[in-house]
Write a protein that holds these residues in place. Sequence first.
Motif, PDB file in Angstrom:
ATOM      1  N   PRO A 146     -33.282   1.772  52.059  1.00 19.17           N
ATOM      2  CA  PRO A 146     -32.730   3.084  51.726  1.00 19.17           C
ATOM      3  C   PRO A 146     -31.202   3.104  51.668  1.00 19.17           C
ATOM      4  O   PRO A 146     -30.611   4.058  51.179  1.00 19.17           O
ATOM      5  CB  PRO A 146     -33.208   3.959  52.885  1.00 19.17           C
ATOM      6  CG  PRO A 146     -33.373   3.029  54.039  1.00 19.17           C
ATOM      7  CD  PRO A 146     -33.804   1.712  53.456  1.00 19.17           C
ATOM      8  N   ASN A 147     -30.550   2.039  52.149  1.00 17.38           N
ATOM      9  CA  ASN A 147     -29.092   2.100  52.363  1.00 17.38           C
ATOM     10  C   ASN A 147     -28.225   2.259  51.114  1.00 17.38           C
ATOM     11  O   ASN A 147     -27.214   2.950  51.180  1.00 17.38           O
ATOM     12  CB  ASN A 147     -28.632   0.888  53.165  1.00 17.38           C
ATOM     13  CG  ASN A 147     -29.182   0.897  54.582  1.00 17.38           C
ATOM     14  OD1 ASN A 147     -29.811   1.878  54.996  1.00 17.38           O
ATOM     15  ND2 ASN A 147     -28.985  -0.163  55.321  1.00 17.38           N
ATOM     16  N   PRO A 148     -28.536   1.616  49.975  1.00 18.17           N
ATOM     17  CA  PRO A 148     -27.613   1.749  48.829  1.00 18.17           C
ATOM     18  C   PRO A 148     -27.857   2.999  47.977  1.00 18.17           C
ATOM     19  O   PRO A 148     -27.422   3.041  46.829  1.00 18.17           O
ATOM     20  CB  PRO A 148     -27.899   0.478  48.024  1.00 18.17           C
ATOM     21  CG  PRO A 148     -29.316   0.144  48.318  1.00 18.17           C
ATOM     22  CD  PRO A 148     -29.624   0.661  49.701  1.00 18.17           C
ATOM     23  N   CYS A 149     -28.537   4.008  48.514  1.00 19.57           N
ATOM     24  CA  CYS A 149     -28.816   5.240  47.776  1.00 19.57           C
ATOM     25  C   CYS A 149     -29.671   5.022  46.536  1.00 19.57           C
ATOM     26  O   CYS A 149     -29.227   5.298  45.405  1.00 19.57           O
ATOM     27  CB  CYS A 149     -27.526   5.982  47.396  1.00 19.57           C
ATOM     28  SG  CYS A 149     -26.796   6.837  48.776  1.00 19.57           S
ATOM     29  N   LYS A 201     -42.409  -1.878  42.535  1.00 24.33           N
ATOM     30  CA  LYS A 201     -43.665  -1.985  43.299  1.00 24.33           C
ATOM     31  C   LYS A 201     -43.399  -2.045  44.805  1.00 24.33           C
ATOM     32  O   LYS A 201     -44.325  -2.005  45.599  1.00 24.33           O
ATOM     33  CB  LYS A 201     -44.420  -3.264  42.889  1.00 24.33           C
ATOM     34  CG  LYS A 201     -45.193  -3.135  41.586  1.00 24.33           C
ATOM     35  CD  LYS A 201     -46.000  -4.408  41.353  1.00 24.33           C
ATOM     36  CE  LYS A 201     -46.421  -4.538  39.907  1.00 24.33           C
ATOM     37  NZ  LYS A 201     -46.759  -5.944  39.581  1.00 24.33           N
ATOM     38  N   LEU A 202     -42.119  -2.167  45.197  1.00 27.49           N
ATOM     39  CA  LEU A 202     -41.796  -2.307  46.623  1.00 27.49           C
ATOM     40  C   LEU A 202     -42.125  -1.037  47.414  1.00 27.49           C
ATOM     41  O   LEU A 202     -42.346  -1.092  48.614  1.00 27.49           O
ATOM     42  CB  LEU A 202     -40.306  -2.646  46.823  1.00 27.49           C
ATOM     43  CG  LEU A 202     -39.840  -4.029  46.359  1.00 27.49           C
ATOM     44  CD1 LEU A 202     -38.318  -4.117  46.448  1.00 27.49           C
ATOM     45  CD2 LEU A 202     -40.482  -5.131  47.194  1.00 27.49           C
ATOM     46  N   GLY A 203     -42.089   0.120  46.715  1.00 19.75           N
ATOM     47  CA  GLY A 203     -42.435   1.378  47.383  1.00 19.75           C
ATOM     48  C   GLY A 203     -41.284   2.066  48.081  1.00 19.75           C
ATOM     49  O   GLY A 203     -41.478   3.109  48.714  1.00 19.75           O
ATOM     50  N   ILE A 204     -40.081   1.508  47.969  1.00 20.67           N
ATOM     51  CA  ILE A 204     -38.905   2.095  48.641  1.00 20.67           C
ATOM     52  C   ILE A 204     -38.678   3.530  48.144  1.00 20.67           C
ATOM     53  O   ILE A 204     -38.562   4.451  48.930  1.00 20.67           O
ATOM     54  CB  ILE A 204     -37.650   1.224  48.408  1.00 20.67           C
ATOM     55  CG1 ILE A 204     -37.839  -0.163  49.065  1.00 20.67           C
ATOM     56  CG2 ILE A 204     -36.394   1.908  48.941  1.00 20.67           C
ATOM     57  CD1 ILE A 204     -36.802  -1.186  48.661  1.00 20.67           C
ATOM     58  N   GLN A 227     -34.102   7.326  47.617  1.00 21.55           N
ATOM     59  CA  GLN A 227     -33.518   7.429  48.972  1.00 21.55           C
ATOM     60  C   GLN A 227     -34.352   6.710  50.038  1.00 21.55           C
ATOM     61  O   GLN A 227     -34.209   6.974  51.224  1.00 21.55           O
ATOM     62  CB  GLN A 227     -33.335   8.905  49.361  1.00 21.55           C
ATOM     63  CG  GLN A 227     -32.364   9.653  48.477  1.00 21.55           C
ATOM     64  CD  GLN A 227     -30.936   9.168  48.641  1.00 21.55           C
ATOM     65  OE1 GLN A 227     -30.430   9.049  49.738  1.00 21.55           O
ATOM     66  NE2 GLN A 227     -30.281   8.873  47.528  1.00 21.55           N
ATOM     67  N   GLY A 228     -35.242   5.825  49.618  1.00 21.47           N
ATOM     68  CA  GLY A 228     -36.022   5.060  50.586  1.00 21.47           C
ATOM     69  C   GLY A 228     -37.156   5.841  51.231  1.00 21.47           C
ATOM     70  O   GLY A 228     -37.763   5.382  52.196  1.00 21.47           O
ATOM     71  N   MET A 229     -37.429   7.029  50.680  1.00 21.09           N
ATOM     72  CA  MET A 229     -38.463   7.858  51.313  1.00 21.09           C
ATOM     73  C   MET A 229     -39.824   7.684  50.658  1.00 21.09           C
ATOM     74  O   MET A 229     -40.730   8.506  50.854  1.00 21.09           O
ATOM     75  CB  MET A 229     -38.021   9.314  51.317  1.00 21.09           C
ATOM     76  CG  MET A 229     -36.785   9.486  52.188  1.00 21.09           C
ATOM     77  SD  MET A 229     -36.318  11.178  52.347  1.00 21.09           S
ATOM     78  CE  MET A 229     -34.574  11.013  52.601  1.00 21.09           C
ATOM     79  N   GLY A 230     -39.955   6.628  49.893  1.00 23.63           N
ATOM     80  CA  GLY A 230     -41.248   6.292  49.306  1.00 23.63           C
ATOM     81  C   GLY A 230     -41.356   6.714  47.855  1.00 23.63           C
ATOM     82  O   GLY A 230     -40.879   7.771  47.474  1.00 23.63           O
ATOM     83  N   GLY A 231     -41.976   5.848  47.041  1.00 29.32           N
ATOM     84  CA  GLY A 231     -42.172   6.191  45.636  1.00 29.32           C
ATOM     85  C   GLY A 231     -42.035   4.985  44.736  1.00 29.32           C
ATOM     86  O   GLY A 231     -41.829   3.859  45.212  1.00 29.32           O
ATOM     87  N   ALA A 241     -43.095   4.969  54.425  1.00 28.73           N
ATOM     88  CA  ALA A 241     -43.082   4.939  52.955  1.00 28.73           C
ATOM     89  C   ALA A 241     -43.502   3.563  52.460  1.00 28.73           C
ATOM     90  O   ALA A 241     -44.273   3.442  51.506  1.00 28.73           O
ATOM     91  CB  ALA A 241     -41.692   5.288  52.447  1.00 28.73           C
ATOM     92  N   LEU A 242     -43.024   2.512  53.130  1.00 27.61           N
ATOM     93  CA  LEU A 242     -43.353   1.142  52.714  1.00 27.61           C
ATOM     94  C   LEU A 242     -44.812   0.811  53.006  1.00 27.61           C
ATOM     95  O   LEU A 242     -45.475   0.176  52.207  1.00 27.61           O
ATOM     96  CB  LEU A 242     -42.442   0.134  53.415  1.00 27.61           C
ATOM     97  CG  LEU A 242     -40.978   0.162  53.006  1.00 27.61           C
ATOM     98  CD1 LEU A 242     -40.201  -0.895  53.755  1.00 27.61           C
ATOM     99  CD2 LEU A 242     -40.824  -0.034  51.504  1.00 27.61           C
ATOM    100  N   ILE A 245     -47.486   2.180  50.435  1.00 26.60           N
ATOM    101  CA  ILE A 245     -47.705   1.482  49.167  1.00 26.60           C
ATOM    102  C   ILE A 245     -48.602   0.272  49.369  1.00 26.60           C
ATOM    103  O   ILE A 245     -49.326  -0.132  48.467  1.00 26.60           O
ATOM    104  CB  ILE A 245     -46.360   1.093  48.514  1.00 26.60           C
ATOM    105  CG1 ILE A 245     -46.555   0.821  47.015  1.00 26.60           C
ATOM    106  CG2 ILE A 245     -45.732  -0.115  49.162  1.00 26.60           C
ATOM    107  CD1 ILE A 245     -45.869   1.813  46.155  1.00 26.60           C
TER     108      ILE A 245
END
Lengths: 269, 131
Positions: free
Chosen positions: A169-172, A222-225, A228-232, B125-126, B129
């Motif tokens: 989530p760190n690099p926005c 596909k990583l799911g980050i 903002q790292g909150m999933g998606g 979140a991780l 998936i």
Amino acid sequence: MVADLCIEANCHLGEDVLNVLQKKAVEEKSVTGREIIQQLIENAGIADREEIPMCQDTGVAVVFIDIGQEVALTGGDLYDAVNNGVKEGYTRGYLRKSMVMDPLDRVNTGDNTPAVVHLKLVPGDRVRVTLAPKGGGSENMSSLKMLKPAEGIEGIKKFVIDTVKVAGPNPCPPVVVGVGIGGTMEKAALMAKHALTRPLGTKNDDCDTDMLEKEILQEINKLGIGPQGMGGAVTALAVHIEKYATHIACLPVAVNISCHAYRHKAVII
Amino acid sequence: MDLAGQIIYYAGPAPAKPGYVIGPAGPTTSSRMDAYTVPLLAEGLKAMIGKGSRSEEVKKGLEKYGAVYFAAVGGAAALLSRKIKSARVLAYPELGPEAVFELEVEDFPVFVINDVHGNDLYQMALSDIQE
């Protein structure tokens, strides 16, 4: 001119980025992710209308100058001219001053100078100035590795994807990933940075590299980050690769991450 | 400065244009503050707002002292600054954007990342998936 570019780049998000964000705001499956992208679009609108920076981190002023070899620059020092422009732009535009003169004693210079300037001599009689303000949060998540040539394309993919994964989530996110492959250590890093000046939605000139960009992008998403790292599914908006010839014993790979505020403005004189 | 019951917002705002309460002020990367966080929690700090993941030490501190870590949307600085109703410099004015401010906010949009039960939204979140 440099002053105007500083204000333009920081306050007015490019149409290319807005178009992609609008598309992703619909495509993203995560409700939180969609809400975040909507906030980013709304934010860009406010910044644009009120001419205030879209992000408080208005960055290091990274300046690429391509000078036509038939051009003679007279009447002073080019670096001074750039720095005067940065100073004026960051002051007049109410942009944040984020530069410290010494990386160890860390005293702010107060005017966001000095800029980081990359000069390149090119054929012709024009000068192209590209200003790309670079935020610290995403810059800190960047990485470089000297791979073994035998690690090849799979090694490159793994390194790029792992860098984005570790960044989390760190690099926005959603981020844009600049990759430099080949050359030497510093050449790879410079290519990764320069790859982040290419407009979003444009193809790589090289067909195979274009394919590689798309493959890596798919894997990253596909990583799911997510936003903002909150999933998606929208972790990255694009992967941009630049390549250069390299030594028989080397395979340098540099990854430079940009946040969603994919800011750069260019002018040709 | 009494920290009991307070919330810290990690941000380094841009300068305010004339007529604005504060300049654009989005969250900054929280992990840079990890090393200083647990002592502040011990002083009674109840919540932090920033962006990005926290260290294990901080997450344990949240459980121990009953505090929460929120994230705001990184890069939504122009939007978030509209939710700030007043701003006053409390300490270190010479540090400019890095000074300590007192802020009053209204309807400030945040997400819970780490709660008092050891949950972590970024981790969740991780794992979603992978299922």
